[in-house]
Design a protein around this motif. Structure first.
Motif, PDB file in Angstrom:
ATOM      1  N   LEU A 130      -8.810  -4.859  -0.705  1.00 59.43           N
ATOM      2  CA  LEU A 130      -9.586  -5.802   0.097  1.00 59.43           C
ATOM      3  C   LEU A 130     -10.718  -6.491  -0.677  1.00 59.43           C
ATOM      4  O   LEU A 130     -11.501  -7.235  -0.092  1.00 59.43           O
ATOM      5  CB  LEU A 130     -10.174  -5.123   1.351  1.00 59.43           C
ATOM      6  CG  LEU A 130      -9.192  -4.427   2.284  1.00 59.43           C
ATOM      7  CD1 LEU A 130      -9.932  -3.854   3.490  1.00 59.43           C
ATOM      8  CD2 LEU A 130      -8.106  -5.380   2.761  1.00 59.43           C
ATOM      9  N   LEU A 187      -5.711  -3.217   6.323  1.00 55.74           N
ATOM     10  CA  LEU A 187      -5.922  -4.398   7.157  1.00 55.74           C
ATOM     11  C   LEU A 187      -5.891  -4.052   8.643  1.00 55.74           C
ATOM     12  O   LEU A 187      -6.581  -4.681   9.449  1.00 55.74           O
ATOM     13  CB  LEU A 187      -4.864  -5.457   6.846  1.00 55.74           C
ATOM     14  CG  LEU A 187      -5.067  -6.234   5.543  1.00 55.74           C
ATOM     15  CD1 LEU A 187      -3.850  -7.096   5.242  1.00 55.74           C
ATOM     16  CD2 LEU A 187      -6.327  -7.095   5.599  1.00 55.74           C
ATOM     17  N   LYS A 205      -7.164  -1.414   9.968  1.00 53.92           N
ATOM     18  CA  LYS A 205      -8.529  -0.984  10.286  1.00 53.92           C
ATOM     19  C   LYS A 205      -9.503  -2.158  10.230  1.00 53.92           C
ATOM     20  O   LYS A 205     -10.403  -2.286  11.069  1.00 53.92           O
ATOM     21  CB  LYS A 205      -8.992   0.129   9.346  1.00 53.92           C
ATOM     22  CG  LYS A 205     -10.393   0.649   9.671  1.00 53.92           C
ATOM     23  CD  LYS A 205     -10.714   1.946   8.987  1.00 53.92           C
ATOM     24  CE  LYS A 205     -12.145   2.414   9.275  1.00 53.92           C
ATOM     25  NZ  LYS A 205     -12.400   2.611  10.726  1.00 53.92           N
ATOM     26  N   TYR A 206      -9.313  -3.035   9.265  1.00 54.39           N
ATOM     27  CA  TYR A 206     -10.180  -4.207   9.129  1.00 54.39           C
ATOM     28  C   TYR A 206     -10.131  -5.075  10.383  1.00 54.39           C
ATOM     29  O   TYR A 206     -11.168  -5.484  10.922  1.00 54.39           O
ATOM     30  CB  TYR A 206      -9.753  -5.019   7.902  1.00 54.39           C
ATOM     31  CG  TYR A 206     -10.431  -6.351   7.758  1.00 54.39           C
ATOM     32  CD1 TYR A 206     -11.718  -6.437   7.249  1.00 54.39           C
ATOM     33  CD2 TYR A 206      -9.788  -7.525   8.135  1.00 54.39           C
ATOM     34  CE1 TYR A 206     -12.351  -7.670   7.114  1.00 54.39           C
ATOM     35  CE2 TYR A 206     -10.409  -8.753   8.007  1.00 54.39           C
ATOM     36  CZ  TYR A 206     -11.690  -8.822   7.497  1.00 54.39           C
ATOM     37  OH  TYR A 206     -12.308 -10.035   7.377  1.00 54.39           O
ATOM     38  N   TYR A 207      -8.931  -5.359  10.860  1.00 56.57           N
ATOM     39  CA  TYR A 207      -8.806  -6.216  12.039  1.00 56.57           C
ATOM     40  C   TYR A 207      -9.216  -5.490  13.320  1.00 56.57           C
ATOM     41  O   TYR A 207      -9.659  -6.124  14.275  1.00 56.57           O
ATOM     42  CB  TYR A 207      -7.376  -6.754  12.153  1.00 56.57           C
ATOM     43  CG  TYR A 207      -7.084  -7.844  11.140  1.00 56.57           C
ATOM     44  CD1 TYR A 207      -7.777  -9.046  11.174  1.00 56.57           C
ATOM     45  CD2 TYR A 207      -6.125  -7.666  10.146  1.00 56.57           C
ATOM     46  CE1 TYR A 207      -7.526 -10.048  10.234  1.00 56.57           C
ATOM     47  CE2 TYR A 207      -5.863  -8.663   9.212  1.00 56.57           C
ATOM     48  CZ  TYR A 207      -6.570  -9.855   9.264  1.00 56.57           C
ATOM     49  OH  TYR A 207      -6.327 -10.851   8.344  1.00 56.57           O
ATOM     50  N   LYS A 242     -13.186  -5.389  12.833  1.00 59.67           N
ATOM     51  CA  LYS A 242     -13.788  -6.692  12.498  1.00 59.67           C
ATOM     52  C   LYS A 242     -14.740  -6.586  11.308  1.00 59.67           C
ATOM     53  O   LYS A 242     -15.687  -7.352  11.175  1.00 59.67           O
ATOM     54  CB  LYS A 242     -14.526  -7.294  13.703  1.00 59.67           C
ATOM     55  CG  LYS A 242     -13.693  -7.396  14.956  1.00 59.67           C
ATOM     56  CD  LYS A 242     -12.525  -8.359  14.786  1.00 59.67           C
ATOM     57  CE  LYS A 242     -11.774  -8.607  16.098  1.00 59.67           C
ATOM     58  NZ  LYS A 242     -11.100  -7.423  16.633  1.00 59.67           N
ATOM     59  N   LYS A 243     -14.482  -5.628  10.451  1.00 60.31           N
ATOM     60  CA  LYS A 243     -15.265  -5.474   9.229  1.00 60.31           C
ATOM     61  C   LYS A 243     -14.457  -4.632   8.251  1.00 60.31           C
ATOM     62  O   LYS A 243     -13.534  -3.911   8.648  1.00 60.31           O
ATOM     63  CB  LYS A 243     -16.617  -4.821   9.502  1.00 60.31           C
ATOM     64  CG  LYS A 243     -16.521  -3.403  10.058  1.00 60.31           C
ATOM     65  CD  LYS A 243     -17.908  -2.824  10.307  1.00 60.31           C
ATOM     66  CE  LYS A 243     -17.806  -1.385  10.828  1.00 60.31           C
ATOM     67  NZ  LYS A 243     -19.128  -0.796  11.071  1.00 60.31           N
ATOM     68  N   GLU A 244     -14.819  -4.704   6.982  1.00 56.18           N
ATOM     69  CA  GLU A 244     -14.086  -3.949   5.964  1.00 56.18           C
ATOM     70  C   GLU A 244     -14.312  -2.452   6.138  1.00 56.18           C
ATOM     71  O   GLU A 244     -15.423  -2.017   6.459  1.00 56.18           O
ATOM     72  CB  GLU A 244     -14.522  -4.388   4.564  1.00 56.18           C
ATOM     73  CG  GLU A 244     -14.094  -5.807   4.227  1.00 56.18           C
ATOM     74  CD  GLU A 244     -14.444  -6.197   2.810  1.00 56.18           C
ATOM     75  OE1 GLU A 244     -14.937  -5.340   2.060  1.00 56.18           O
ATOM     76  OE2 GLU A 244     -14.207  -7.366   2.456  1.00 56.18           O
ATOM     77  N   PRO A 245     -13.274  -1.644   5.926  1.00 58.25           N
ATOM     78  CA  PRO A 245     -13.443  -0.197   6.030  1.00 58.25           C
ATOM     79  C   PRO A 245     -14.380   0.319   4.954  1.00 58.25           C
ATOM     80  O   PRO A 245     -14.504  -0.278   3.876  1.00 58.25           O
ATOM     81  CB  PRO A 245     -12.021   0.341   5.846  1.00 58.25           C
ATOM     82  CG  PRO A 245     -11.263  -0.750   5.174  1.00 58.25           C
ATOM     83  CD  PRO A 245     -11.889  -2.031   5.616  1.00 58.25           C
TER      84      PRO A 245
END
Length: 325
Positions: free
Chosen positions: A115, A299, A301-303, A306-309
């Motif tokens: 990411l 991705l 988890k990201y979506y 709404k933020k990077e893991p």
């Protein structure tokens, strides 16, 4: 409890993985093609339903848990009408799994660079590049139709192999090792027998055409100059993809670039000229850190969030980045 499912869809195989809240990969599953051009849209939905059910069953996770999914789908983004139809079919049948659709090149980038901003180039049967900058802007380049694009890919080089054979056969080019390699492989009595063989047994099948790249590779290893030049031409096309993403995404700091796909297994035939064609850019070529299915899990988890893991989550995923292919 919340769970995340990453799905790396491909034209040949599809990889599913299930992660828990800590980033541990609980189980993984492999199935066939996820391309609706091959199995139809209903077939794709059935594939997803089967794969997700298999993951949850193996990990003893209830379907009523909070589950977020990212599906890297081949051909996603090529047709707005087809994308919308695919999304509606998935939502109707699988809404409880919160499935986010992205192109499969995005999950390749996410796994390769975890990411982080940079560019990932895939060159296998087909080619496509994906990049994301520090501002969060992202773009893809290449990956158009196999009939008029896919430059630098295995299929493109497979076609190039037979193009060069035909030129050597009628001496538009000097005969080299490629001529005898192709003639022996197809057991040709007459050179033009290749036309009928190709049109009947190869032309409808993208992966079979890509296999012919191996004949080109053998010829290049034996010193066939036209075959060597074909790999240089492929490198020039691949460099164009990276250059386009680099410029359009306005990378100013040093940009990491990772490669994946079978074309890079040709060794220095592609990598050396590719580096030459990119030598004026401020890039660093890096090893891929994770598989595309890992990227799909990240991705998901990201979506969902709404933020990077967090880094701990990413490290945990990488610790269990086992080979399931």
């Amino acid at each position: 409890m919340t769970y995340y499912i990453g799905i790396d869809g491909g034209g040949t195989k599809t990889i599913f993985c299930l992660l828990n809240e800590e980033g541990t990969v609980l189980t993984a599953y492999k199935d066939g093609s996820a391309s609706y051009k091959q199995i139809g849209m209903d077939g794709v939905v059935a594939l997803l339903e089967k794969g997700i059910f298999q993951l949850l069953k193996e990990a003893d996770v209830s379907q009523n848990e909070n589950i977020w999914t990212c599906f890297g789908m081949p051909t996603y983004g090529e047709s707005r009408a087809n994308d919308e139809l695919m999304e509606s079919l998935i939502k109707r049948r699988l809404e409880k799994y919160h499935i986010k659709l992205v192109n499969d090149c995005e999950v390749a980038w996410a796994g390769s660079l975890l990411l982080e901003p940079g560019i990932n180039l895939v060159a296998g049967t087909g080619t496509i590049g994906f990049g994301k900058n520090i501002q969060g802007d992202f773009l893809s380049a290449g990956g158009w139709s196999e009939y008029f694009s896919d430059e630098g890919s295995g299929r493109w080089l497979g076609v190039k192999c037979l193009e060069l054979f035909s030129k050597q056969a009628d001496e538009r080019l000097k005969k080299g090792p490629l001529y005898e390699i192709v003639k022996e492989y197809f057991s040709l009595t007459e050179d033009k027998e290749i036309i009928d063989l190709f049109e009947k047994d190869y032309q409808p099948y993208r992966s079979k055409i890509a296999f012919l790249q191996k004949l080109l590779l053998e010829a290049a290893k034996q010193g066939d100059q036209s075959a060597i030049q074909a790999y240089d031409d492929a490198a020039k096309e691949l460099a164009m993809i990276i250059r386009t993403l680099y410029i359009r995404l306005q990378f100013h700091e040093k940009c990491p670039v990772s490669f994946s796909g079978g074309i890079f297994k040709t060794g220095e035939l592609v990598v050396t000229p590719l580096k030459k064609y990119l030598s004026d850019l401020n890039i660093t070529i890096v090893e891929s850190q994770g598989s595309p299915w890992v990227g799909a899990g990240l991705l998901a988890k990201y979506y969902a969030d709404k933020k990077e893991p967090c880094s701990a989550f990413i490290r945990k995923v990488i610790e269990t980045n086992f080979d399931i292919l």
